[in-house]
Design an enzyme around this catalytic site. Structure first.
Site, short mmCIF file in Angstrom:
data_model
loop_
_atom_site.label_atom_id
_atom_site.label_comp_id
_atom_site.label_asym_id
_atom_site.label_seq_id
_atom_site.Cartn_x
_atom_site.Cartn_y
_atom_site.Cartn_z
N LYS B 97 75.33 109.85 9.55
CA LYS B 97 76.78 109.89 9.34
C LYS B 97 77.02 110.75 8.11
O LYS B 97 76.57 110.41 7.02
CB LYS B 97 77.33 108.48 9.12
CG LYS B 97 78.79 108.46 8.69
CD LYS B 97 79.29 107.05 8.39
CE LYS B 97 80.53 107.12 7.52
NZ LYS B 97 81.02 105.80 7.10
N GLY B 158 87.78 101.15 2.39
CA GLY B 158 87.84 99.91 1.61
C GLY B 158 89.24 99.37 1.39
O GLY B 158 89.41 98.36 0.72
N ALA B 184 86.71 103.33 8.78
CA ALA B 184 87.33 103.07 7.48
C ALA B 184 88.79 102.63 7.58
O ALA B 184 89.56 103.17 8.36
CB ALA B 184 87.26 104.28 6.56
N GLY B 185 89.09 101.65 6.76
CA GLY B 185 90.47 101.22 6.58
C GLY B 185 90.91 100.06 7.44
O GLY B 185 91.95 99.46 7.18
N ASN B 206 83.33 97.78 7.70
CA ASN B 206 82.43 97.28 6.66
C ASN B 206 83.15 96.31 5.72
O ASN B 206 82.96 95.11 5.79
CB ASN B 206 81.83 98.46 5.88
CG ASN B 206 80.79 98.01 4.85
OD1 ASN B 206 80.57 96.83 4.64
ND2 ASN B 206 80.14 98.93 4.22
N THR B 207 84.04 96.86 4.86
CA THR B 207 84.65 96.03 3.81
C THR B 207 85.31 94.77 4.35
O THR B 207 85.18 93.69 3.77
CB THR B 207 85.69 96.87 3.04
OG1 THR B 207 85.02 98.02 2.51
CG2 THR B 207 86.29 96.08 1.89
#
Lengths: 370, 262
Positions: B97, B158, B184-185, B206-207
C-alpha cells in the site's frame, strides 16, 4: 521570518503576568476544533480542579484519536561530557570538577549492544558542547556504529549549521532534540554567562536549520524551574506550532523536563509542582493535538504512569545520564539524577498493565535499501 | 453468483481490510482479524520489529492473511519505493500500500508522488494499492501506471468522520475500471456500509476499531456492516445502474409504436 523574529514582537509584553491572571472559563475553548494562541493562553491561566479535569478528559480523547493506546520507548546514550559552556544549572558546567570522559568507538559499540539487548530501537545520543572532544565527525563515527543496532537515532548535542545537520542526517540521524532551556531572554542571558551557548538566537533557530537540512523529527522544550512555567510553556507551544507550520512534513514533539538535583549547588528559582506540570501538558495537548509529548525518567514512576493517559506519547526507559552508564558497573557522575529507575523490561510491563502498547520501533532506516 | 473480490488475480474472501496501528496490545490483533473476517491486513514497515519476537507484528497474523505492508512515514516517491523494496526483501510479499504523506496536519496523501512511486513499483512486479485523495485524473494515471486497485480516502486518516468524499468516490467507482477501496476516515460501521452500498469494492478500517472501547466487538460490527452494504449494493439500485437495460419496462411501448408507424 524566523521564530526568534516572531517572538521578539512580544518582547515588551508581560506574558508571565498575563498568564498569571485569574481563572478563565474554558468550556467554549474545549468545544473548538482548532485552538488559537489566545485559547492556549487561557488554558495556561490558573484553573480550578473541575476545569483541570475537563481539560484532562479532552486531552485524553484527543491523544487516543491521534496516537491510539501506544507509548514509544527510547533511551539516552551519553557519549561525552566535555563542555565549554557555563550553564549555571547544569551538572556538566565547564567549571564543575566532575571527571570528564568521551567514549571510544569500541565503548560506543559495547553500549549499543547493551541497550539493543533490552529491545529498544529508538536511541537519543547526547554530548556536551565541545567541538574538540565531541566534534561533528566524532558523532558521525558513532552514528556509523549505532545504526547497525537501532532503527532511529536522534541527537541532543550543541546547535549545528545546516550543513552539519545535513552531514549527520546523511550518516543516519533522523531526529533532533534541542531544548531552549529558557525562552525568557533576560533570564537566558543570566543563566548562560559564558560559552557559545550565550547566543540565544543561534540556539533558538537550531530546529529551523535542522528542518532545512531535512530532519524527520524535532523535539523541543523549556527546562522548567528556570523561569515562570506558564510563560515558558506558552513560548514552547508557540515554537512547536511555528515549526509545524513551517515544516509540515516534520513530526514535532515537546518535552517539559523539570529541574532535578544535579552536581553543583544551583536550585531552581521557579519550582514547578506536579499540578503545574499536568496543566502544562494538558494545555500543550489541546493546543497541538498531533504533537508528540515526551516525559523522561527525571520524573518518578508513579507520576509518569499517571501522565500516560493525559497526553504523553513518548517515554525514556532504562536511562543513565552518566558516560558509559549502560555498561559500567561503577556509577559515574550523571548530568542529573534519574527518578524513575525501572528497567526497560519493567517499563514495558508497566505500560502494558495500564492498557497501552509499549512501542519499541516506529521507524525504519531507509538508507539500507538500494 | 460468485461475488469474490479479485485483486490482480488473487481472490480476497473479505471486503473489509484492516489496519494494525494504534492497538493497545498486539494480542488483540488476531482476535480482531477473526471477529471481522478480514483477510487483507496492512502493516506499517516502520513498526515491524524483527529484533524482539513478541514485538514483531507479523507473528500475530493468522495463517491465510494477505499481508499488505504500507509505506507509512514516506514523504516522497523515492522513500516509498525504498520502503516497498525493504518490505519485499524482508519477506513481506509483493503487495504494497503506497502512502506518501508530506503534510502532518491533515495527513492528506500526495497524489503526484504516489503516481511516480506506482510507475516504478508496478514495473518491479509489486501489486500496488495506492492510498490517494479522490481525484479522477489522478486515479486514471494511477491505473495507467499499473495500480492494482485505487484507495481513495473517505475523510482524513484517523478522523472517524465518515464518507465525506462521497461524491468524488462515486465518480471513481463509475469511471475507474479497478477495485475502489475506501481507505481512511470511516468511523462507524454504518459509514462502512454506506461506502459499500455506493459500490466500493472494499473498505479499509483501522482507528475506528483500534480505539473503540471493545475493539473485537467493533471489528465484528464492521465485518457485518461491510457484508450488509455489499448485499445492499448488489440487490438495490446499484444493480440497475450497473447493467444497461435493452428496453424500458414502462415506456418501451412508445418505441414499439414508433417502429410500426410508417
Amino acid at each position: 521570518m524566523t521564530f526568534c523574529d516572531e517572538i521578539s514582537k512580544l518582547k515588551d509584553t508581560d506574558v508571565a503576568g498575563l498568564l498569571g491572571r485569574g481563572s478563565q472559563p474554558i468550556g467554549s475553548i474545549l468545544a473548538k476544533t482548532e485552538l488559537q494562541p489566545q485559547d492556549f493562553m487561557a488554558l495556561l491561566a490558573p484553573k480550578d480542579p473541575t476545569s483541570l479535569e475537563d481539560m484532562a478528559q479532552a486531552a485524553h480523547s484527543l491523544t487516543l484519536k491521534h496516537f491510539g493506546r501506544t507509548i514509544l520507548l527510547y533511551t539516552p546514550l551519553y557519549l561525552a561530557n566535555y563542555c565549554v559552556n557555563h550553564c549555571v544549572y547544569c551538572g556538566f558546567n565547564a567549571t564543575n570538577p566532575v571527571p570528564r570522559r568521551v567514549l571510544t568507538l569500541p565503548e560506543v559499540e559495547l553500549e549499543a549492544k547493551a541497550i539493543a539487548a533490552t529491545g529498544l530501537q529508538h536511541l537519543l545520543i547526547l554530548t556536551g558542547e565541545s567541538r574538540l572532544h565531541s566534534s561533528v565527525s566524532y558523532i558521525k563515527d558513532c552514528v556509523d556504529i549505532l545504526r547497525k543496532y537501532f532503527a532511529s537515532i536522534s541527537i541532543e548535542i550543541y546547535p549545528l549549521s545546516v550543513e552539519e545537520y545535513e552531514q549527520l542526517i546523511a550518516a543516519g540521524v533522523d531526529g533532533l532534540t534541542i531544548y531552549q532551556e529558557v525562552y525568557h531572554q533576560d533570564t537566558y542571558s543570566l543563566l548562560h554567562p559564558k560559552g557559545p551557548k550565550r547566543d540565544y538566537r543561534y540556539r533558538l533557530e537550531a530546529p529551523e536549520r535542522a528542518g532545512q537540512a531535512g530532519i524527520r523529527t524535532i523535539n523541543i522544550g523549556p527546562l522548567l524551574g528556570l523561569y515562570e512555567w506558564r510563560s515558558e510553556v506558552f513560548f514552547a507551544g508557540l515554537h512547536a506550532a511555528y515549526l509545524q507550520r513551517m515544516f509540515p512534513d516534520i513530526e514535532v514533539s515537546l518535552s517539559l523536563p523539570r529541574m532535578r538535583p544535579q552536581f553543583g549547588d544551583y536550585r531552581p528559582q521557579y519550582p514547578v509542582s506536579d499540578r503545574d506540570l499536568v496543566q502544562g501538558i494538558l494545555a500543550l495537548r489541546l493546543f497541538l493535538p498531533r504533537a508528540g509529548i515526551t516525559i523522561s525518567t527525571r520524573e518518578r514512576a508513579e507520576l509518569r504512569d499517571n501522565l500516560i493517559r493525559l497526553g504523553v506519547t513518548k517515554m525514556s526507559a532504562g536511562s543513565s545520564t552518566a558516560i558509559g552508564g549502560h555498561t559500567d558497573s561503577k556509577d559515574g557522575i550523571g548530568q542529573f539524577e534519574i527518578s524513575d529507575t525501572r528497567s526497560v523490561d519493567e517499563m514495558r510491563k508497566a505500560v502494558s498493565a495500564l492498557g497501552y502498547k509499549p512501542t519499541l520501533k516506529d521507524w525504519h532506516d531507509l538508507r539500507l535499501a538500494s | 453468483m460468485d461475488d469474490t473480490l479479485l485483486i490482480r488475480g488473487t481472490r480476497v474472501e473479505s471486503r473489509l481490510f484492516l489496519g494494525t496501528g494504534k492497538f493497545a496490545d498486539y494480542n488483540l490483533i488476531p482476535r480482531v482479524i477473526k471477529a471481522s473476517g478480514a483477510k487483507v491486513v496492512t502493516v506499517a514497515l516502520r513498526r515491524v520489529d524483527y529484533a524482539t519476537p513478541e514485538e514483531n507484528m507479523l507473528q500475530y497474523l493468522p495463517e491465510g492473511t494477505i499481508l499488505m505492508p504500507n509505506t507509512s512515514g514516506a514523504r516522497t516517491a523515492a522513500e516509498a519505493i525504498r520502503i516497498a523494496r525493504i518490505a519485499r526483501e524482508a519477506g513481506c510479499g509483493d503487495w504494497v500500500k503506497i502512502e506518501v504523506i508530506s503534510d502532518q496536519k491533515y495527513l492528506l496523501p500526495d497524489n503526484f508522488e504516489t503516481i511516480k512511486a506506482i510507475e516504478v513499483l508496478a514495473r518491479e512486479g509489486f501489486v500496488v494499492l495506492p492510498y490517494m485523495s479522490p481525484d479522477l485524473m489522478a486515479a486514471k494515471r494511477m491505473a495507467d501506471a499499473g495500480a492494482a486497485a485505487i484507495m481513495p480516502l473517505g475523510a482524513p486518516i484517523g478522523t472517524n468522520r465518515g464518507l465525506k468524499t462521497r461524491e468524488l468516490v462515486q465518480v471513481l467507482i463509475s469511471e475507474i475500471n479497478l477495485p475502489i477501496i475506501v481507505d481512511a476516515g470511516l468511523g462507524r460501521p454504518s459509514e462502512a456500509a454506506e461506502a459499500m452500498e455506493l459500490g466500493a469494492a472494499a473498505v479499509l478500517v483501522n482507528t475506528a476499531i483500534a480505539t473503540a472501547d471493545d475493539p473485537v466487538l467493533m471489528a465484528e460490527a464492521f465485518g457485518l456492516a461491510v457484508q450488509a452494504g455489499r448485499k445492499g449494493y448488489l440487490a438495490g439500485p446499484g444493480a440497475t445502474q450497473r447493467f444497461a437495460e435493452a428496453s424500458s419496462p414502462l415506456t418501451g411501448f412508445l418505441r414499439n409504436e414508433a417502429e410500426v408507424t410508417p
